[in-house]
Design a protein around this motif. Structure first.
Motif, PDB file in Angstrom:
ATOM      1  N   TYR A   7      74.936 -37.887  97.422  1.00 28.64           N
ATOM      2  CA  TYR A   7      76.141 -37.203  97.749  1.00 28.64           C
ATOM      3  C   TYR A   7      76.219 -36.145  98.540  1.00 28.64           C
ATOM      4  N   VAL A  11      79.178 -32.663 100.003  1.00 27.22           N
ATOM      5  CA  VAL A  11      78.865 -31.145  99.619  1.00 27.22           C
ATOM      6  C   VAL A  11      78.595 -31.060 101.028  1.00 27.22           C
ATOM      7  N   ALA A  14      83.007 -30.761 101.883  1.00 22.91           N
ATOM      8  CA  ALA A  14      83.640 -29.636 101.207  1.00 22.91           C
ATOM      9  C   ALA A  14      83.367 -28.624 101.438  1.00 22.91           C
ATOM     10  N   TYR A  15      82.020 -28.109 102.193  1.00 22.18           N
ATOM     11  CA  TYR A  15      81.719 -26.974 102.674  1.00 22.18           C
ATOM     12  C   TYR A  15      82.655 -26.571 104.030  1.00 22.18           C
ATOM     13  N   SER A  18      86.107 -25.866 103.715  1.00 19.24           N
ATOM     14  CA  SER A  18      86.580 -24.944 103.100  1.00 19.24           C
ATOM     15  C   SER A  18      85.995 -23.120 104.599  1.00 19.24           C
ATOM     16  N   LEU A  21      88.922 -23.688 107.152  1.00 25.24           N
ATOM     17  CA  LEU A  21      89.946 -22.970 107.474  1.00 25.24           C
ATOM     18  C   LEU A  21      89.492 -21.465 106.655  1.00 25.24           C
TER      19      LEU A  21
ATOM     20  N   THR C  51      77.044 -33.306  93.584  1.00 27.52           N
ATOM     21  CA  THR C  51      78.718 -32.809  93.973  1.00 27.52           C
ATOM     22  C   THR C  51      79.286 -31.619  93.156  1.00 27.52           C
ATOM     23  N   LYS C  53      77.821 -28.686  93.343  1.00 28.35           N
ATOM     24  CA  LYS C  53      77.927 -27.699  93.837  1.00 28.35           C
ATOM     25  C   LYS C  53      79.609 -27.009  95.092  1.00 28.35           C
ATOM     26  N   ILE C  54      80.443 -28.500  94.537  1.00 27.09           N
ATOM     27  CA  ILE C  54      81.713 -28.043  95.481  1.00 27.09           C
ATOM     28  C   ILE C  54      82.344 -27.247  94.440  1.00 27.09           C
ATOM     29  N   TYR C  56      81.856 -24.409  93.304  1.00 24.90           N
ATOM     30  CA  TYR C  56      82.268 -22.343  94.178  1.00 24.90           C
ATOM     31  C   TYR C  56      82.992 -22.507  94.533  1.00 24.90           C
ATOM     32  N   LEU C  57      83.647 -23.726  94.923  1.00 25.14           N
ATOM     33  CA  LEU C  57      85.022 -23.525  95.836  1.00 25.14           C
ATOM     34  C   LEU C  57      85.993 -24.146  95.608  1.00 25.14           C
ATOM     35  N   VAL C 100      96.899 -21.874 102.089  1.00 25.94           N
ATOM     36  CA  VAL C 100      95.421 -22.228 102.414  1.00 25.94           C
ATOM     37  C   VAL C 100      94.295 -22.249 101.310  1.00 25.94           C
ATOM     38  N   MET C 101      94.661 -21.775 100.373  1.00 25.37           N
ATOM     39  CA  MET C 101      93.765 -21.679  98.896  1.00 25.37           C
ATOM     40  C   MET C 101      93.744 -23.278  98.594  1.00 25.37           C
ATOM     41  N   LEU C 103      95.077 -25.940  99.551  1.00 26.14           N
ATOM     42  CA  LEU C 103      94.584 -26.489 100.634  1.00 26.14           C
ATOM     43  C   LEU C 103      93.047 -26.654 100.753  1.00 26.14           C
ATOM     44  N   ILE C 104      92.481 -25.345  99.688  1.00 24.53           N
ATOM     45  CA  ILE C 104      91.092 -25.648  99.662  1.00 24.53           C
ATOM     46  C   ILE C 104      90.365 -26.470  98.825  1.00 24.53           C
ATOM     47  N   THR C 108      88.826 -30.071  98.469  1.00 27.56           N
ATOM     48  CA  THR C 108      87.725 -29.870  97.899  1.00 27.56           C
ATOM     49  C   THR C 108      86.939 -30.333  97.019  1.00 27.56           C
ATOM     50  N   ILE C 111      87.176 -34.341  98.453  1.00 29.71           N
ATOM     51  CA  ILE C 111      86.032 -34.716  98.532  1.00 29.71           C
ATOM     52  C   ILE C 111      85.652 -35.438  97.371  1.00 29.71           C
ATOM     53  N   PRO C 115      83.669 -39.536  95.345  1.00 29.18           N
ATOM     54  CA  PRO C 115      82.366 -40.303  94.778  1.00 29.18           C
ATOM     55  C   PRO C 115      82.249 -39.936  93.439  1.00 29.18           C
TER      56      PRO C 115
END
Lengths: 51, 218, 242
Positions: A7, A11, A14-15, A18, A21, C51, C53-54, C56-57, C100-101, C103-104, C108, C111, C115
């Motif tokens: 994946y 990941v 995504a980072y 973000s 942006l 995944t 780890k996403i 955290y955003l 923006v928040m 959108l993020i 995320t 994304i 999967p």
């Protein structure tokens, strides 16, 4: 670099998206702020050239 | 109040008043849908309640910018604001006039257009009921949008952007009730929710509309 | 000494120039350390693998997307009741940050969804209400842009914000009713049982703090910008008249 396995794309993108942006937001904010500050200074200087 | 209602209604019915435009729009949208998704009546009958609700909503939206704009231009709104009638009441009457000239015809026309889209037989009754319950909310919320943007030149597009998100709950419950009716399920829950939203918006939105209009008239 | 003293633009600017460097610093510190901690030093989860780890955003931005709207609501109320210009300008300054928040959070989420759920987008209640929130932000900003007189714009956007908040909540319940969700339950709540495991919890808290400080810094800075723009316009108008 940690092992992200199959994946990694998800990941990393995504980072990537973000941070892009957030960076854009900060850059535009700072740029607009500078412009506003400069414009205000110019006008205030015209108002009292001595000060 | 009665005089204002009669005045708005006669203006709407007169030539150039825009009565019937919303209906014509509703008809055209409904005719265009089969061209877009194909003529298979199985598919059409499945999406018919949603399409009819969406068409009615857009027809309502399109007629909103005439709601206050003309009165704004010729100064009638200033007169209304200084008259003894509270602005909230005046705006409620205007919303009522808008519903009578736009919403009510749409409700009555919807079954005819339902035939075009192969709406299943049990769906007709519930479609009319849900539209009859929901369209007053569309008019009242629309009045708020019109009051917000009345001072903006060419505010039509802006008003759509502001009003459409506010239409979301009404559309969800209305279309859900019509869909459940068409597929033979029990539409009572969404209908009650829809009625609640309509009652709530009729009670509260005129105050918000009047507040917005007062700012614009300042 | 009361909070309302900072409704005076000059005092507000003085205060914000003092605290801004602190907020920028804290934001950078928390974001960098939290994201590095989360990205490099947390294990992969069983089901989600890397995944996870996403989160955290995704979680902090989603929280902020809602909190920014709440802050705008409070600022709008203060403007309507007490008519402090700084308050109205702060609401205006916050809106693009909220966009923006949102959108993020949406990006995320998409994304991550590809999967995990096998689709970028589903009409799940949480996803749908975020999309609706995004539309509300757009309408709010468009209304600010459309009206020339700043006080009229502040009044109208405040009313829109109040009405919009009611309808946003209504929409939230409406979409809940309308479709069952795919989305996970809350990852953070006071109920310990529901929470994510501690390994993910602490870096997540640091990231949330980072997003909060970033938001505070951005809003203070942007409010300052709006105040200066407004003062410039006022001075220019006076020049023209003189």
């Amino acid at each position: 670099m940690p092992d992200l396995g199959k994946y990694a794309d998800a990941v990393l993108s995504a980072y990537g998206v973000s941070s892009l942006l957030l960076l854009l937001l900060v850059v535009f904010t700072l740029r607009k702020g500078r412009a506003a500050r400069a414009a205000l200074e110019a006008v205030e200087k015209r108002k009292n050239p001595s000060g | 109040m009665k005089a204002l209602l009669i005045r708005d209604l006669t203006l709407a019915f007169r030539a150039g008043g825009g009565f019937g435009l919303g209906l014509a729009f509703f008809l055209i949208v409904t005719v265009l849908v089969p061209f877009g998704v194909g003529p298979h009546s199985a598919l059409l009958s499945q999406i018919a309640p949603g399409i009819l609700w969406l068409g009615a909503l857009l027809a309502c939206l399109l007629s909103l910018d005439r709601l206050l704009a003309l009165d704004w231009e010729d100064g009638t709104l200033d007169l209304l604001a200084t008259s003894p009638l509270p602005l909230e009441a005046a705006l409620s009457v205007k919303a009522l006039a808008h519903w009578l000239t736009t919403g009510l015809p749409l409700v009555l026309a919807a079954p005819v257009l339902g035939i075009l889209l192969a709406l299943p037989a049990p769906g007709f009754f519930w479609l009319v009921v849900s539209l009859a319950l929901g369209t007053p909310a569309l008019s009242v919320i629309g009045t708020f949008g019109a009051a917000l943007t009345v001072g903006v030149k060419r505010g039509g597009l802006l008003m759509s952007l502001l009003v459409l998100p506010l239409y979301v709950p009404t559309l969800i419950f209305g279309a859900e009730a019509a869909r459940r009716g068409a597929t033979g399920m029990d539409p009572a829950t969404p209908l009650l929710m829809l009625a609640g939203i309509t009652a709530g918006t009729i009670a509260i939105m005129p105050f918000a509309s009047a507040a917005a209009l007062r700012v614009n008239l300042r | 000494m009361s909070l309302w003293e900072y409704a005076n633009p000059v005092r507000f600017l003085a205060l914000s120039s003092r605290v801004l460097p602190v907020f920028w610093g804290l934001a950078a510190l928390c974001l960098v350390s939290g994201l590095i901690w989360g990205f490099f030093f947390t294990p992969n989860a069983d089901k989600f693998e890397s995944t996870v780890k996403i989160i955290y955003l995704h979680v902090p931005s989603a929280m902020m997307a809602i909190n920014v709207w709440v802050m705008m609501l409070v600022a709008s109320l203060i403007w309507l009741v007490r008519r402090h210009h700084v308050s109205a300008l702060a609401a205006k300054a916050a809106a693009p940050v909220g966009v923006v928040m949102t959108l993020i959070a949406l990006f995320t989420g998409a994304i991550w969804g590809q999967p995990m759920w096998g689709t970028w987008w589903a009409w799940d209640p949480r996803l749908t209400s975020f999309l609706i929130l995004f539309l509300f932000y757009l309408g709010y900003i468009a209304l600010w842009e459309a009206i020339e007189d700043p006080d009229t714009a502040a009044d109208l956007t405040s009313v829109l914000c109040l009405v919009g908040s009611v309808f946003a909540v209504l929409s939230r319940y409406a979409v809940n009713f309308w479709n069952q969700g795919l989305h996970q339950g809350a990852s953070l709540s006071l109920d310990k049982e529901e929470n994510v495991a501690d390994v993910y919890y602490f870096p997540l808290l640091v990231c949330i703090a980072g997003f909060v400080f970033l938001f505070l810094a951005l809003v203070l800075y942007r409010t300052g910008t709006e105040i200066r723009l407004r003062r410039t316009r006022a001075l220019q108008a006076r020049e023209v008249r003189a």
